[in-house]
Write an enzyme that holds these catalytic residues in place. Structure first.
Site, PDB file in Angstrom:
ATOM      1  CG  ASN A  26      -1.803  -1.066   1.109  1.00 53.10           C
ATOM      2  OD1 ASN A  26      -2.207  -1.857   0.101  1.00 53.10           O
ATOM      3  ND2 ASN A  26      -2.278  -1.520   1.910  1.00 53.10           N
ATOM      4  NE  ARG A  94       0.191 -12.119   4.861  1.00 51.38           N
ATOM      5  CZ  ARG A  94       0.924 -10.958   4.933  1.00 51.38           C
ATOM      6  NH1 ARG A  94       0.752 -10.121   5.719  1.00 51.38           N
ATOM      7  NH2 ARG A  94       2.142 -10.676   3.932  1.00 51.38           N
ATOM      8  CG  ASN A 154       0.488  -1.242   9.936  1.00 56.73           C
ATOM      9  OD1 ASN A 154      -0.186  -0.599  10.359  1.00 56.73           O
ATOM     10  ND2 ASN A 154       1.171  -1.477   9.080  1.00 56.73           N
ATOM     11  CE  LYS A 215      -0.963   5.239  12.158  1.00 57.97           C
ATOM     12  NZ  LYS A 215      -0.413   3.665  11.622  1.00 57.97           N
ATOM     13  CB  ALA A 221      -1.278  12.840  12.757  1.00 57.69           C
ATOM     14  CG  ASP A 247      -0.478   0.827   5.476  1.00 53.41           C
ATOM     15  OD1 ASP A 247       0.319   0.614   6.180  1.00 53.41           O
ATOM     16  OD2 ASP A 247      -1.068  -0.124   4.624  1.00 53.41           O
TER      17      ASP A 247
END
Length: 305
Positions: A26, A94, A154, A215, A221, A247
């Protein structure tokens, strides 16, 4: 990964729209659309999902010189399930995927020609020993060559525990030039002894991080440096899909950094790209090209003729 988006709760059946997603992908697309040269390092399977990932990134102008295809592992998948208007469940497939085969060898090949900025995320680090080794190597290589290192925490609780994430990410955070984290995941990058946001930011800056980017979702932010802090409110838009906003934000911030903008202007571009992301369906599909950066200043309902 291949990305499947349901139009209703999965147990009710319905349609699934197929696209591509992935935190680093992304960001790569966001930067490429703004005119930056971007290389993506990853592994996909020798299947139709893998072909779609490579085709999409190639069409977006992302360099795939170091994106090998694994013959005996499938491309990872992510499924987005709308549970309510404002709540989406995300399920990953995954384990044992091609992406989990990423290794230090792949990172070394991708970085052999150098880079101005190396972007890493906790998502890849969570995929197993090989990917974590690749992330560690990339961080070390960036420090050794003088490249700016951007680490986005993340955190994905479905991929690993907070304790495992903190153990892996805290040493990486100490190497970062730019550390990006949501306000509820900053503790995973900061030293354990720091128990408030202010203490965590101070500890990270003392460790050598130059820019701590926090963020705050719909509240905007804030960026902390040794010179103080800079805050920016979120750009108000009609929200269609919040997935991918973080992202997009990071792509905007890194774009501003590459363009030599001030911290305030980097943050302005970051919240703008975040707004573009949430105003459109999909992780990256609504991201702007450079000539479109000012579009959100138009009045609602405007038709460009």
């Amino acid at each position: 990964m291949g990305a499947l988006r349901a139009d209703r709760p999965l147990h009710l059946g319905g349609s699934l729209d197929l696209s591509v997603a992935g935190a680093e992908a992304n960001v790569a697309i966001g930067l490429a659309r703004l005119g930056h040269r971007v290389r993506w390092a990853g592994v996909v399977g020798a299947d139709e999902f893998g072909r779609l990932v490579l085709r999409t990134l190639r069409a977006e102008g992302v360099d795939l010189a170091h994106a090998p295809v694994a013959d005996h592992a499938p491309t990872g998948l992510v499924v987005f399930e709308p549970r309510t208007t404002d709540l989406t469940r995300v399920v990953y497939y995954r384990t044992h995927s091609a992406g989990s085969l990423l290794s230090e060898r792949h990172a070394a090949a991708a970085l052999a020609e150098g880079a101005h900025v190396v972007h890493l995320t906790g998502v890849t680090a969570a995929l197993g020993p090989g990917p974590l080794g690749a992330v560690r190597y990339a961080a070390e290589r960036a420090n050794r060559t003088g490249a700016a290192l951007c680490l986005d925490v993340n955190h994905r609780a479905r991929l690993w525990t907070a304790a495992d994430a903190a153990e892996a990410l805290r040493p990486l955070a100490a190497r970062a030039t730019v550390l990006v984290a949501s306000d509820d995941e900053l503790h995973l990058a900061a030293p354990a002894a720091a128990d408030t946001e202010a203490a965590r930011v101070e500890a990270l800056l003392e460790a050598g991080v130059r820019e701590v980017v926090v963020k705050r979702g719909a509240e905007g932010a804030e960026v902390f440096t040794e010179d103080g802090s800079t805050a920016r409110a979120a750009v108000r838009v009609t929200v269609r899909d919040t997935v991918g906003a973080g992202d997009a934000f990071t792509a905007g911030y890194l774009s501003g950094r590459l363009d030599g903008l001030s911290v305030a202007d980097r943050l302005e571009r970051a919240v703008s790209l975040g707004a573009f992301a949430v105003a459109a369906a999909g992780d990256w599909e609504g991201l702007p090209v450079r000539t479109e950066l000012g579009l959100l200043s138009a009045a609602p309902g405007t038709a460009l003729r």
